[in-house]
Motif scaffolding. Structure first.
Motif, PDB file in Angstrom:
ATOM      1  N   LEU A  17       1.021  -1.069  -0.165  1.00 56.49           N
ATOM      2  CA  LEU A  17      -0.087  -0.135  -0.088  1.00 56.49           C
ATOM      3  C   LEU A  17       0.785   1.319  -0.176  1.00 56.49           C
ATOM      4  CD1 LEU A  17      -2.355  -1.360   2.690  1.00 56.49           C
ATOM      5  CD2 LEU A  17      -2.495  -1.335   0.092  1.00 56.49           C
ATOM      6  N   ARG A  18       1.552   1.959  -1.253  1.00 55.20           N
ATOM      7  CA  ARG A  18       2.482   2.054  -1.035  1.00 55.20           C
ATOM      8  C   ARG A  18       1.881   3.758  -1.539  1.00 55.20           C
ATOM      9  NH1 ARG A  18       5.167  -1.206  -4.156  1.00 55.20           N
ATOM     10  NH2 ARG A  18       7.423  -1.363  -3.074  1.00 55.20           N
ATOM     11  N   VAL A  19       2.667   4.933  -1.622  1.00 51.41           N
ATOM     12  CA  VAL A  19       2.091   6.184  -1.282  1.00 51.41           C
ATOM     13  C   VAL A  19       1.905   6.491  -2.453  1.00 51.41           C
ATOM     14  CG1 VAL A  19       2.109   7.347   0.715  1.00 51.41           C
ATOM     15  CG2 VAL A  19       3.829   7.604  -1.055  1.00 51.41           C
ATOM     16  N   PRO A  20       1.184   7.282  -3.228  1.00 51.20           N
ATOM     17  CA  PRO A  20       0.837   7.458  -5.137  1.00 51.20           C
ATOM     18  C   PRO A  20       2.051   8.913  -4.924  1.00 51.20           C
ATOM     19  CG  PRO A  20      -1.222   8.427  -3.987  1.00 51.20           C
ATOM     20  CD  PRO A  20      -0.191   8.009  -3.095  1.00 51.20           C
ATOM     21  N   TRP A  21       2.812   8.112  -6.219  1.00 45.42           N
ATOM     22  CA  TRP A  21       3.957   9.178  -6.766  1.00 45.42           C
ATOM     23  C   TRP A  21       3.514  10.367  -6.840  1.00 45.42           C
ATOM     24  CZ3 TRP A  21       3.617  12.872 -10.814  1.00 45.42           C
ATOM     25  CH2 TRP A  21       2.643  13.438 -10.985  1.00 45.42           C
TER      26      TRP A  21
END
Length: 162
Positions: A17-21
């Motif tokens: 669940l990475r943060v968006p670029w």
């Protein structure tokens, strides 16, 4: 002689669940702005020091915010292997799940608002739209259900049901 058979683990679904670029632009921009303010306010400090400190701190913070992972794994070989749902550090055997459903982005605020049971397990990331609702049927666990953020709830539910 001891039995030392290796237990295999098959990953049916995995998502970080990475943060968006685009979170990186304001995050690093804010760190650079604060570093510039520190440069103007602290005399005698080399100009590069605030940037060398604050930009890596901002990057580490963004990476830390996106460290959680949702996965469905099968422990063991064949169809008899135990399937588990992992949401961050917590895991749950699929055998205790009575129902599961997708919570669309439009219903997320209601699910996390007044309808939320305080005993529920919640893994929520604001930048991830939909969620998965997993209702438990385990008399030994006081947790009534799990709410887990995921970008592809249909894939999570398919991995749980297969």
């Amino acid at each position: 002689m001891s039995d030392t058979r290796a237990i295999t683990q098959t990953v049916r679904y995995r998502e970080r669940l990475r943060v968006p670029w685009w979170f990186w632009l304001p995050g690093l921009g804010l760190a650079a702005l604060i570093a510039a303010e520190v440069n103007m306010g602290v005399e005698g400090l080399p100009d590069w020091v605030p940037y060398a400190v604050l930009l890596p701190v901002a990057a580490a913070t963004l990476m830390w915010a996106g460290r959680m992972e949702v996965r469905v794994v099968q422990n063991g070989n064949g169809p008899d292997g135990a399937v588990e749902l992992w949401a961050g550090p917590a895991h749950l055997p699929v055998s205790v799940i009575s129902r599961s459903a997708e919570v669309p982005r439009s219903a997320k605020s209601a699910a996390l608002g007044r309808q939320l049971d305080p005993a529920a397990y919640v893994l929520h990331k604001a930048w991830v739209g939909p969620m998965v609702l997993v209702v438990l049927d385990d008399p030994d666990d006081p947790t009534p259900y799990w709410l887990v953020s995921c970008r592809h709830p249909d894939r999570v539910l398919a991995a749980l049901r297969s």
